[in-house]
Write an enzyme that holds these catalytic residues in place. Structure first.
Site, PDB file in Angstrom:
ATOM      1  N   SER A 137      71.524 -68.133   1.245  1.00  0.00           N
ATOM      2  CA  SER A 137      70.365 -68.655   2.170  1.00  0.00           C
ATOM      3  C   SER A 137      69.455 -67.431   3.307  1.00  0.00           C
ATOM      4  CB  SER A 137      70.531 -70.190   2.593  1.00  0.00           C
ATOM      5  OG  SER A 137      69.068 -70.147   3.471  1.00  0.00           O
ATOM      6  N   SER A 189      56.005 -68.842   6.865  1.00  0.00           N
ATOM      7  CA  SER A 189      54.938 -69.152   7.972  1.00  0.00           C
ATOM      8  C   SER A 189      54.517 -68.871   9.043  1.00  0.00           C
ATOM      9  CB  SER A 189      54.560 -70.331   7.536  1.00  0.00           C
ATOM     10  OG  SER A 189      56.093 -71.582   7.853  1.00  0.00           O
ATOM     11  N   HIS A 217      53.705 -71.801   1.104  1.00  0.00           N
ATOM     12  CA  HIS A 217      52.780 -71.478   2.162  1.00  0.00           C
ATOM     13  C   HIS A 217      51.900 -70.372   0.528  1.00  0.00           C
ATOM     14  CE1 HIS A 217      53.170 -73.334   5.266  1.00  0.00           C
ATOM     15  NE2 HIS A 217      54.555 -73.178   5.648  1.00  0.00           N
ATOM     16  N   THR A 245      53.717 -76.369  -3.215  1.00  0.00           N
ATOM     17  CA  THR A 245      53.510 -77.950  -2.420  1.00  0.00           C
ATOM     18  C   THR A 245      52.089 -78.477  -2.928  1.00  0.00           C
ATOM     19  OG1 THR A 245      52.962 -78.987  -0.043  1.00  0.00           O
ATOM     20  CG2 THR A 245      51.994 -76.705  -0.618  1.00  0.00           C
ATOM     21  N   LYS A 248      48.891 -78.017   0.618  1.00  0.00           N
ATOM     22  CA  LYS A 248      48.288 -77.142   1.639  1.00  0.00           C
ATOM     23  C   LYS A 248      47.649 -76.200   1.064  1.00  0.00           C
ATOM     24  CE  LYS A 248      52.833 -76.245   4.144  1.00  0.00           C
ATOM     25  NZ  LYS A 248      52.896 -76.647   3.948  1.00  0.00           N
ATOM     26  N   THR A 277      62.051 -93.557  -5.746  1.00  0.00           N
ATOM     27  CA  THR A 277      61.571 -93.796  -4.910  1.00  0.00           C
ATOM     28  C   THR A 277      60.448 -93.528  -5.496  1.00  0.00           C
ATOM     29  OG1 THR A 277      60.204 -91.968  -3.280  1.00  0.00           O
ATOM     30  CG2 THR A 277      60.310 -91.195  -5.013  1.00  0.00           C
ATOM     31  N   THR A 363      61.022 -74.774  15.266  1.00  0.00           N
ATOM     32  CA  THR A 363      60.483 -74.284  14.127  1.00  0.00           C
ATOM     33  C   THR A 363      60.340 -72.954  14.827  1.00  0.00           C
ATOM     34  OG1 THR A 363      58.917 -76.078  14.653  1.00  0.00           O
ATOM     35  CG2 THR A 363      58.733 -74.275  13.095  1.00  0.00           C
TER      36      THR A 363
END
Length: 408
Positions: A137, A189, A217, A245, A248, A277, A363
């Site tokens: 990662s 981002s 992004h 996503t 955005k 869900t 962040t």
């Protein structure tokens, strides 16, 4: 046990560190983005300009998107009716998954309720199904990716940000037979830099690793049809999974993955975050469908956004403001202190009607607090000049450090 006292102490710590988050109460004005109304600290709405939205291309305001959502609302009603397995698998969902698979040149795609959920559910599920899997990662991966990796229960190795040689060292140190997954983003981002996707794919080929690329992004923003950096750099076919996503650049809500049919079927069948869900409202899906189709065929919004970002970076640099280097649409302005970042944000909103939120730890690392601007195709040159003028005044008022002013 005084539970209330413990909770109060936790909130007090955030206030003391200057990073307590304040959510500004606004309403956007349909059809006139980035103009909005602010209800924060006022008796009535105050007109403001939004400078920090992730609706990068203003597609949330596009007539095609609004019309498609209105049509779907009157056609099928508001909600989806349940999970995808129980009543919530509408034709809108099926159509959108087909469009997203085509966008990335993959066999299939799968919708989720958000980009956070798609990352967490996919990474956790995929790694759990691979016995002895090791996940590699990037150290600046998004919190949703970190959560998915943690919830997988797998071994993980964190490589230095965009450092291909460090990644190679970590891959080479592991058992060649162990399943491996490399997880990284295309556009980061907060700094606005881009991953060396091709070089990472080379390592994946060499060490027989799967690849997972977060394009949240970048989708809609880059590539001939908005397929992201992987489309722009012609490497989408080399990636195992592409995640994106819908909230955005596409301007609505939701998340997704695109991959081969088998992987999508595995996630569809095993991921609790997908199975249990309620599916996205077909009204939202209809809006995204219109947005994706429009951006596949039109580059006008992308070109306008890139021009706006370039112009604002130049203006800030010319004014001696500490704009951080960025090769993408992200325009970060370094402050380096959470209290000062919040103070600048407050003054901009209260005195100049310019809304941009401060970005603080966790962040970004402590000491790198900043303001993050995302100018879009509807931000005019005049608006940018007013913004930069306001920032220069505030920088002088607060006696903040400036960068070297660029030569004219």
């Amino acid at each position: 046990m005084n539970y209330k006292h413990i909770f109060a102490q936790a909130i007090d710590r955030l206030h003391e560190e200057g990073r307590y988050r304040v959510f500004i109460d606004i309403l956007r004005n349909r059809g006139s983005y980035p103009n909005a109304r602010c209800f924060h600290g006022h008796n009535g709405p105050k007109p403001i300009a939004v400078w920090c939205s992730n609706d990068y291309l203003a597609m949330g305001q596009h007539p095609k998107v609004i019309a498609a959502m209105e049509e779907a609302l009157h056609d099928v009603g508001a909600g989806s009716g349940g999970t995808r397995n129980i009543g919530g698998n509408t034709h809108y969902h099926v159509d959108l998954e087909g469009e997203l698979a085509d966008l990335h040149g993959k066999e299939a795609a799968l919708l989720f309720t958000s980009g956070y959920v798609s990352n967490e559910a996919t990474l956790a599920t995929l790694a759990r199904l691979l016995p002895g899997c090791i996940i590699f990662s990037d150290e600046l991966n998004h919190a949703s990716m970190i959560a998915g990796i943690r919830n997988s229960g797998c071994e993980k190795r964190v490589f230095r940000h965009n450092d291909v040689e460090h990644l190679r060292e970590l891959l080479a140190a592991e058992d060649p037979e162990a399943p491996k997954l490399i997880a990284f983003e295309s556009v980061y981002s907060m700094d606005g830099d881009v991953a060396p996707i091709a070089e990472i794919c080379d390592l994946a080929d060499e060490f027989n690793a799967l690849t997972y690329l977060d394009e949240v992004h970048a989708v809609g923003m880059y590539g001939a049809r908005g397929g992201g950096i992987s489309e722009r750099d012609d490497v989408a076919d080399r990636l195992t999974i592409i995640e994106g996503t819908l909230g955005k650049a596409f301007g609505v809500m939701g998340g997704y993955i695109a991959a081969d049919q088998m992987i999508v079927d595995v996630i569809r069948s095993y991921a609790p975050g997908f199975i249990f869900t309620t599916s996205l409202s077909p009204v939202l899906v209809a809006g995204v469908l219109a947005s994706v189709r429009h951006l596949k065929a039109s580059s006008e919004e992308r070109e306008g956004q890139q021009a706006a970002a370039s112009m604002l970076k130049t203006m800030m640099a010319d004014a001696g403001l500490p704009v951080m280097p960025s090769v993408t649409h992200i325009v970060p302005l370094m402050v380096g202190d959470p209290v000062k970042a919040k103070r600048i944000s407050d003054i901009l909103l209260a005195e100049y009607g310019a809304y941009v939120q401060p970005i603080n730890y966790p962040t970004v690392p402590r000491g790198t607090e900043r303001l993050r601007f995302t100018p879009g195709p509807a931000h005019t040159e005049a608006m940018m000049r007013d913004l930069v003028s306001a920032l220069v005044e505030i920088w002088d008022r607060l006696d903040l450090e400036k960068a070297a002013r660029r030569a004219a």
